[in-house]
Scaffold this motif. Structure first.
Motif, mmCIF file in Angstrom:
data_model
loop_
_atom_site.group_PDB
_atom_site.id
_atom_site.type_symbol
_atom_site.label_atom_id
_atom_site.label_comp_id
_atom_site.label_asym_id
_atom_site.label_seq_id
_atom_site.Cartn_x
_atom_site.Cartn_y
_atom_site.Cartn_z
ATOM 1 N N LEU A 287 0.837 -1.200 0.000
ATOM 2 C CA LEU A 287 0.000 0.000 0.000
ATOM 3 C C LEU A 287 0.876 1.256 0.000
ATOM 4 O O LEU A 287 2.017 1.247 0.466
ATOM 5 C CB LEU A 287 -0.918 0.011 1.224
ATOM 6 C CG LEU A 287 -1.978 -1.083 1.280
ATOM 7 C CD1 LEU A 287 -2.682 -1.067 2.631
ATOM 8 C CD2 LEU A 287 -2.993 -0.926 0.148
ATOM 9 N N THR A 288 0.319 2.352 -0.499
ATOM 10 C CA THR A 288 1.026 3.626 -0.582
ATOM 11 C C THR A 288 0.512 4.575 0.492
ATOM 12 O O THR A 288 -0.694 4.825 0.581
ATOM 13 C CB THR A 288 0.826 4.276 -1.969
ATOM 14 O OG1 THR A 288 1.281 3.371 -2.977
ATOM 15 C CG2 THR A 288 1.585 5.581 -2.070
ATOM 16 N N TYR A 289 1.412 5.094 1.304
ATOM 17 C CA TYR A 289 1.015 6.075 2.320
ATOM 18 C C TYR A 289 0.633 7.381 1.647
ATOM 19 O O TYR A 289 1.322 7.864 0.763
ATOM 20 C CB TYR A 289 2.170 6.321 3.291
ATOM 21 C CG TYR A 289 1.952 7.503 4.205
ATOM 22 C CD1 TYR A 289 0.962 7.476 5.187
ATOM 23 C CD2 TYR A 289 2.728 8.661 4.073
ATOM 24 C CE1 TYR A 289 0.753 8.573 6.016
ATOM 25 C CE2 TYR A 289 2.521 9.750 4.898
ATOM 26 C CZ TYR A 289 1.538 9.699 5.869
ATOM 27 O OH TYR A 289 1.333 10.786 6.683
ATOM 28 N N ARG A 290 -0.505 7.959 2.087
ATOM 29 C CA ARG A 290 -0.965 9.202 1.463
ATOM 30 C C ARG A 290 -0.975 10.373 2.445
ATOM 31 O O ARG A 290 -0.530 11.457 2.122
ATOM 32 C CB ARG A 290 -2.360 8.998 0.859
ATOM 33 C CG ARG A 290 -2.754 10.141 -0.068
ATOM 34 C CD ARG A 290 -3.973 9.791 -0.874
ATOM 35 N NE ARG A 290 -4.320 10.846 -1.816
ATOM 36 C CZ ARG A 290 -3.910 10.881 -3.081
ATOM 37 N NH1 ARG A 290 -3.141 9.923 -3.549
ATOM 38 N NH2 ARG A 290 -4.271 11.869 -3.880
ATOM 39 N N TRP A 291 -1.519 10.152 3.672
ATOM 40 C CA TRP A 291 -1.585 11.269 4.626
ATOM 41 C C TRP A 291 -1.931 10.738 6.004
ATOM 42 O O TRP A 291 -2.399 9.595 6.145
ATOM 43 C CB TRP A 291 -2.640 12.285 4.181
ATOM 44 C CG TRP A 291 -2.379 13.688 4.660
ATOM 45 C CD1 TRP A 291 -2.992 14.347 5.691
ATOM 46 C CD2 TRP A 291 -1.444 14.626 4.122
ATOM 47 N NE1 TRP A 291 -2.508 15.615 5.826
ATOM 48 C CE2 TRP A 291 -1.537 15.816 4.857
ATOM 49 C CE3 TRP A 291 -0.520 14.565 3.068
ATOM 50 C CZ2 TRP A 291 -0.762 16.940 4.595
ATOM 51 C CZ3 TRP A 291 0.258 15.684 2.800
ATOM 52 C CH2 TRP A 291 0.131 16.852 3.561
ATOM 53 N N ALA A 292 -1.725 11.590 7.011
ATOM 54 C CA ALA A 292 -2.165 11.281 8.378
ATOM 55 C C ALA A 292 -3.154 12.354 8.814
ATOM 56 O O ALA A 292 -2.819 13.545 8.824
ATOM 57 C CB ALA A 292 -0.979 11.230 9.333
ATOM 58 N N PHE A 293 -4.373 11.947 9.128
ATOM 59 C CA PHE A 293 -5.398 12.872 9.603
ATOM 60 C C PHE A 293 -5.368 12.946 11.127
ATOM 61 O O PHE A 293 -5.025 11.961 11.796
ATOM 62 C CB PHE A 293 -6.788 12.414 9.156
ATOM 63 C CG PHE A 293 -6.932 12.265 7.673
ATOM 64 C CD1 PHE A 293 -6.592 13.296 6.813
ATOM 65 C CD2 PHE A 293 -7.418 11.083 7.123
ATOM 66 C CE1 PHE A 293 -6.725 13.161 5.439
ATOM 67 C CE2 PHE A 293 -7.568 10.939 5.759
ATOM 68 C CZ PHE A 293 -7.221 11.976 4.912
ATOM 69 N N ALA A 294 -5.760 14.077 11.656
ATOM 70 C CA ALA A 294 -5.850 14.252 13.106
ATOM 71 C C ALA A 294 -7.316 14.232 13.520
ATOM 72 O O ALA A 294 -8.100 15.079 13.085
ATOM 73 C CB ALA A 294 -5.202 15.569 13.534
ATOM 74 N N VAL A 295 -7.682 13.260 14.332
ATOM 75 C CA VAL A 295 -9.026 13.198 14.902
ATOM 76 C C VAL A 295 -8.942 13.857 16.271
ATOM 77 O O VAL A 295 -8.348 13.318 17.211
ATOM 78 C CB VAL A 295 -9.521 11.751 15.016
ATOM 79 C CG1 VAL A 295 -10.909 11.716 15.638
ATOM 80 C CG2 VAL A 295 -9.541 11.092 13.641
ATOM 81 N N ILE A 296 -9.512 15.040 16.393
ATOM 82 C CA ILE A 296 -9.337 15.867 17.590
ATOM 83 C C ILE A 296 -10.386 15.519 18.634
ATOM 84 O O ILE A 296 -11.589 15.521 18.351
ATOM 85 C CB ILE A 296 -9.414 17.355 17.219
ATOM 86 C CG1 ILE A 296 -8.338 17.683 16.165
ATOM 87 C CG2 ILE A 296 -9.245 18.229 18.456
ATOM 88 C CD1 ILE A 296 -8.496 19.044 15.533
ATOM 89 N N HIS A 297 -9.936 15.230 19.847
ATOM 90 C CA HIS A 297 -10.842 14.900 20.939
ATOM 91 C C HIS A 297 -11.500 16.172 21.478
ATOM 92 O O HIS A 297 -10.850 17.205 21.616
ATOM 93 C CB HIS A 297 -10.081 14.229 22.085
ATOM 94 C CG HIS A 297 -9.404 12.954 21.698
ATOM 95 N ND1 HIS A 297 -8.378 12.393 22.418
ATOM 96 C CD2 HIS A 297 -9.605 12.125 20.643
ATOM 97 C CE1 HIS A 297 -7.977 11.279 21.840
ATOM 98 N NE2 HIS A 297 -8.710 11.095 20.761
#
Length: 221
Positions: free
Chosen positions: A107-117
């Motif tokens: 798989l190809t890494y695309r991005w890291a999202f931040a899920v904010i608490h």
């Protein structure tokens, strides 16, 4: 303490209420919605190659379960359509290992999202940090994405209802990213279904859905 015992009792009563409500609608799943109970490493073998548009999931990411990401990466590369997305939540401490597993899978890494608490922050004593967000990692099969929508790389989540499962997540982040990375009637898979939040998001968005609840006998929760 009394307040802790009371909170546990309230949670247990709510859990029982939800279970009773679920029994009333048992067998009335929406069309295109499939639930499987078992070990994802075995049950996913029955999913056809290149048949899934998007995987949104939250594996158990305690140290004992970290190898599940290796299985997840291999399975995702096989079942995703070209340009399909894998979005998986991961623990901060485990990110280097998760990236290695996903790279090995193809798989190809695309991005890291931040899920904010937006609720209370967890205190990580070993790292001396207050945790205010969790990483949602985005990987793609191939180099060309199936959709053309732009997405935010952060989303403000809501405190989830943990009455049914202690590891439950909010459906907010699932609904947002599934909305922009798929279109109606495409197929979404969650191989670590838990209490079903990804399925709820898929139903709300009118996506087809396959959910696999991990065998509770295999891992301690």
């Amino acid at each position: 303490k009394i307040d802790k015992v009371y909170g546990q009792r309230v949670k247990q009563e709510k859990r029982q209420q939800l279970i009773e409500e679920a029994k009333k609608v048992a067998g009335k799943l929406p069309e295109g919605f499939k639930l499987i109970c078992g070990d994802m490493t075995e049950e996913c073998k029955g999913i056809a190659d290149s048949s899934i548009d998007c995987i949104f999931t939250d594996p158990p990411y305690n140290l004992e379960s970290l190898l599940l990401y290796k299985e997840l990466g291999k399975m995702a590369f096989r079942v995703l359509k070209e340009g399909g997305s894998l979005l998986t939540i991961g623990g901060h401490y485990a990110l280097p290992q998760i990236f290695d597993y996903m790279e090995d899978s193809g798989l190809t890494y695309r991005w890291a999202f931040a899920v904010i608490h937006t609720g209370a922050s967890t205190r990580m004593h070993g790292q001396q940090v207050f945790v205010t967000w969790k990483p949602l990692l985005w990987f793609v099969k191939g180099s060309k994405l199936r959709t053309h929508d732009f997405v935010r790389d952060s989303v403000e989540s809501h405190p989830p209802d943990k009455s049914l499962q202690e590891w439950a997540q909010s459906p907010v982040e699932a609904e947002y990213y599934i909305k922009y990375l798929t279109v109606p009637n495409q197929v979404v898979l969650d191989p670590f279904l838990g209490s079903g939040t990804t399925g709820i998001a898929a139903i709300n968005l009118k996506r087809q859905f396959i959910g696999i609840e991990i065998d509770p006998k295999r891992f301690e929760v």
